[in-house]
Design a protein around this motif. Structure first.
Motif, PDB file in Angstrom:
ATOM      1  N   SER A 200       0.879  -1.059  -0.058  1.00  0.00           N
ATOM      2  CA  SER A 200       0.120  -0.252  -0.155  1.00  0.00           C
ATOM      3  C   SER A 200       1.113   1.172   0.107  1.00  0.00           C
ATOM      4  CB  SER A 200      -1.100   0.064   1.059  1.00  0.00           C
ATOM      5  OG  SER A 200      -0.276  -0.432   2.373  1.00  0.00           O
ATOM      6  N   THR A 202       3.435   1.786  -1.797  1.00  0.00           N
ATOM      7  CA  THR A 202       3.739   2.188  -3.094  1.00  0.00           C
ATOM      8  C   THR A 202       2.848   2.910  -3.889  1.00  0.00           C
ATOM      9  OG1 THR A 202       2.885   0.097  -4.224  1.00  0.00           O
ATOM     10  CG2 THR A 202       5.070  -0.100  -3.215  1.00  0.00           C
ATOM     11  N   LEU A 203       1.520   2.947  -3.142  1.00  0.00           N
ATOM     12  CA  LEU A 203       0.299   3.722  -3.973  1.00  0.00           C
ATOM     13  C   LEU A 203       0.414   5.209  -4.032  1.00  0.00           C
ATOM     14  CD1 LEU A 203      -2.426   1.377  -2.745  1.00  0.00           C
ATOM     15  CD2 LEU A 203      -1.326   1.205  -4.836  1.00  0.00           C
ATOM     16  N   ASP A 204      -0.083   5.800  -4.967  1.00  0.00           N
ATOM     17  CA  ASP A 204      -0.129   7.260  -5.128  1.00  0.00           C
ATOM     18  C   ASP A 204      -1.168   7.579  -3.876  1.00  0.00           C
ATOM     19  OD1 ASP A 204       1.626   7.411  -7.104  1.00  0.00           O
ATOM     20  OD2 ASP A 204       0.048   7.427  -8.635  1.00  0.00           O
ATOM     21  N   ALA A 206      -0.562   7.228  -0.847  1.00  0.00           N
ATOM     22  CA  ALA A 206      -0.621   6.559   0.067  1.00  0.00           C
ATOM     23  C   ALA A 206       0.107   7.426   1.443  1.00  0.00           C
ATOM     24  CB  ALA A 206       0.261   5.291   0.028  1.00  0.00           C
ATOM     25  N   VAL A 289      -4.118   2.697   1.843  1.00  0.00           N
ATOM     26  CA  VAL A 289      -5.182   2.243   0.856  1.00  0.00           C
ATOM     27  C   VAL A 289      -5.990   3.426   0.890  1.00  0.00           C
ATOM     28  CG1 VAL A 289      -7.039   0.766  -0.087  1.00  0.00           C
ATOM     29  CG2 VAL A 289      -4.685  -0.088   0.669  1.00  0.00           C
ATOM     30  N   PHE A 292      -4.830   6.340  -0.911  1.00  0.00           N
ATOM     31  CA  PHE A 292      -4.952   6.084  -2.686  1.00  0.00           C
ATOM     32  C   PHE A 292      -6.398   6.292  -3.016  1.00  0.00           C
ATOM     33  CE2 PHE A 292      -6.400   2.429  -5.293  1.00  0.00           C
ATOM     34  CZ  PHE A 292      -5.710   3.012  -6.502  1.00  0.00           C
ATOM     35  N   GLU A 296      -7.097   9.029  -5.816  1.00  0.00           N
ATOM     36  CA  GLU A 296      -7.775   8.575  -7.203  1.00  0.00           C
ATOM     37  C   GLU A 296      -9.387   9.251  -7.424  1.00  0.00           C
ATOM     38  OE1 GLU A 296      -7.614   5.446  -9.549  1.00  0.00           O
ATOM     39  OE2 GLU A 296      -5.776   6.474  -9.099  1.00  0.00           O
ATOM     40  N   LEU A 323      -6.893  -0.715  -7.613  1.00  0.00           N
ATOM     41  CA  LEU A 323      -5.273  -0.936  -7.442  1.00  0.00           C
ATOM     42  C   LEU A 323      -4.827  -0.891  -8.911  1.00  0.00           C
ATOM     43  CD1 LEU A 323      -4.980  -3.577  -4.304  1.00  0.00           C
ATOM     44  CD2 LEU A 323      -4.729  -0.818  -4.601  1.00  0.00           C
ATOM     45  N   ARG A 330      -3.616  -7.766  -8.030  1.00  0.00           N
ATOM     46  CA  ARG A 330      -4.763  -7.141  -7.279  1.00  0.00           C
ATOM     47  C   ARG A 330      -5.508  -7.992  -6.577  1.00  0.00           C
ATOM     48  NH1 ARG A 330      -8.269  -4.690 -11.794  1.00  0.00           N
ATOM     49  NH2 ARG A 330      -6.448  -3.832 -12.513  1.00  0.00           N
TER      50      ARG A 330
END
Ligand code: PHE
Length: 517
Positions: A200, A202-204, A206, A289, A292, A296, A323, A330
């Motif tokens: 998690s 690594t997510l934009d 986060a 998450v 993220f 989004e 994701l 995923r």
């Protein structure tokens, strides 16, 4: 080793690690994953750690030591231990694990079943785009505690599976069943959680999510200037109690299987620290998450963050579907999340089963295996209340009472040990058992500080429930049928059980003297 139901003694943990992992397994549960991080976020973020750690120091650690000391010194399940300290307290000793079973375990097993089903849905992302609608349809929820509707066959079948797993683990003696299971479960849970946290991160977005999780808002906890701050403080205590599985006699039961020489203080501190560290750590996966998702959708975190079940079964599945990982990864992320919930849940559920199994086998000459079978079948039937369309609404009502029962349980334990058995006697026992020395301040804590704080918290909590009635916000019928009735019938049963004679009152055996767990 004990023969099944024989009076030649009781089983012992195979190793200190085995005991610790089982105790941590009981503590780390669904609550750590979906309750802690949201509670922290909603109650002042990083600032919430102040009431949280205060609750840990004032009530969590002293009571964990106290529960271990009761179980270890009296060498018995909760009713037997209470009976040995003061005969008339046996009824309380029965009441605690019975309330735990009815008010927590019955619904806990059903929630684990939802997690099992969602684990399977992860492989196809079967929850679709409208995860809220999917969840309502999956539950066939009526939205009201009084509209029972039909039994949900799918959830009933998975709940049967969960009870079967509890049965399979608890059937054997503690060192073969629960200990072996937790030796596998706990490292696996840590691994899964670590994978979730790293993935998690690594997510934009986060990092923004995590910042919101930990951003301190001191006004929320400021008792002097904020009239609502007391709610934050009671949630911190509620969270600590529920999370550490205190107040229901579970840790008393687990400690009764420790050998004579043991490190009670060290074990208690390890259990508490591991549990709280895990909660904070798991929060990174949750808020990573959520960050993220907010990123989004181009909205603030407040738009996406939801408490409890809604977080796990509505928000998280939606995020999993979005994701930016390649297809199978995923699905695997989703599967890892729900598997972590299942493992955390089962290792807590078995501790609740054990508390009652241990009590019954201490009192009656019945084979352990038969008691486990009976309880798991009865438990499955009890869980069916939550499998109806009213299930999730009834859960909300019962939950409020469960929290209060936990705090009342902790308060009664304090009174029994500090004032009847005498805190100094308990401390002497802890120090005679070896391990880390218990300082004298502990006596002062369990005699005055902990009970005083618990009385205040309980008063505020009850006042909160009563105000639901007076402001017309409560479903009165549901509170009477599910909340108060549980309290009354369990008390009656507990009283009935005190009428029978004790079968097992085994002391420590001389050959255990040298073992240090
Ligand atoms: N400690 C468990 C959790 O955090 C729940 C639990 C409560 C288990 C009380 C046993 C007794 O989810």
């Amino acid at each position: 080793m004990s023969g099944e139901g024989g009076d030649e003694g009781r089983a012992l943990w195979g190793s200190r690690l085995g005991f610790l992992l089982a105790a941590i397994g009981s503590a780390v549960g669904l609550g750590n994953i979906w309750r802690f991080s949201y509670t922290a976020y909603a109650n002042g973020g990083g600032a919430f750690l102040i009431p949280y750690f205060t609750a840990l120091l004032v009530a969590g650690i002293p009571l964990m030591i106290l529960e271990y000391a009761i179980g270890h010194s009296q060498r018995g399940s909760t009713p037997l231990a209470f009976f040995k300290i003061k005969k008339q307290w046996e009824i309380v000793g029965w009441w605690l694990p019975m309330v735990a079973t009815i008010a927590v375990l019955f619904f806990y097993a059903v929630v684990i079943a939802w997690c099992v089903d969602y684990f399977t849905f992860s492989f196809t992302l079967g929850w679709g785009n409208d995860t809220a609608k999917f969840f309502t349809e999956y539950l066939k929820a009526s939205g009201s505690a009084s509209t029972l509707g039909d039994l949900n066959i799918r959830v009933a079948a998975t709940t049967a599976l969960v009870w079967a797993a509890c049965w399979a683990i608890c059937y054997r003696e503690i060192n073969h069943g629960i200990e072996k299971a937790c030796l596998v479960f706990m490292p696996l849970l840590l691994l899964l959680t670590a994978v979730l946290v790293v993935a998690s991160l690594t997510l934009d977005g986060a990092v923004d999510g995590i910042k919101m999780y930990l951003k301190p808002d001191f006004n929320k906890i400021d008792l002097f200037h904020n009239p609502n701050a007391w709610k934050v403080w009671t949630s911190a205590f509620g969270q600590i109690f529920f999370s550490l599985s205190l107040g229901f006699g579970i840790m008393i039961t687990y400690a009764s299987y420790l050998p004579k020489k043991t490190d009670i203080v060290g074990n208690a501190v390890w259990t508490c620290v591991a549990n709280c560290a895990y909660s904070i750590f798991a929060g990174f996966a949750v808020f990573g998450v959520l960050g993220f998702m907010a990123h989004e959708q181009g909205v603030g975190i407040a738009e996406v963050a939801k408490p409890g079940g809604a977080l796990a079964f509505i928000v998280y599945p939606k995020a999993i579907s979005q994701l930016p990982f390649p297809g199978t990864l995923r699905n695997l992320f989703g599967a890892a999340f729900f598997l972590a919930l299942v493992i955390a849940g089962i290792s807590s559920a078995i501790s609740l089963v054990e508390a009652l199994v241990c009590a019954i086998t201490d009192k009656f000459k019945i084979k352990r295996g038969n008691v486990v079978t009976f309880l798991c079948v009865a438990g499955f039937l009890g869980s069916m209340t939550y499998v109806s369309s009213a299930g999730s609404s009834i859960m909300d009502v019962v939950n409020a009472y469960a929290d209060q029962a936990l705090i009342l349980g902790g308060l009664l334990e304090c009174l029994l040990v500090a004032w009847i058995m005498k805190a100094s006697v308990a401390r002497q026992h802890v120090n005679d058992s070896g391990g880390i020395h218990l300082p004298k301040i502990w006596e002062f804590m369990v005699k005055y500080v902990t009970p005083a704080v618990l009385i205040v918290i309980l008063y505020l909590d009850i006042k909160g429930t009563v105000s639901l009635f007076t402001t017309g916000k409560a479903d009165v019928a549901a509170h009477v049928i599910y909340g108060l009735r549980i309290i009354a019938t369990t008390a009656l049963f507990a009283w009935g059980l005190t009428m029978f004679k004790w079968y097992r009152k085994s002391p420590h055996k001389p050959e255990e003297e040298h073992i240090l767990t």
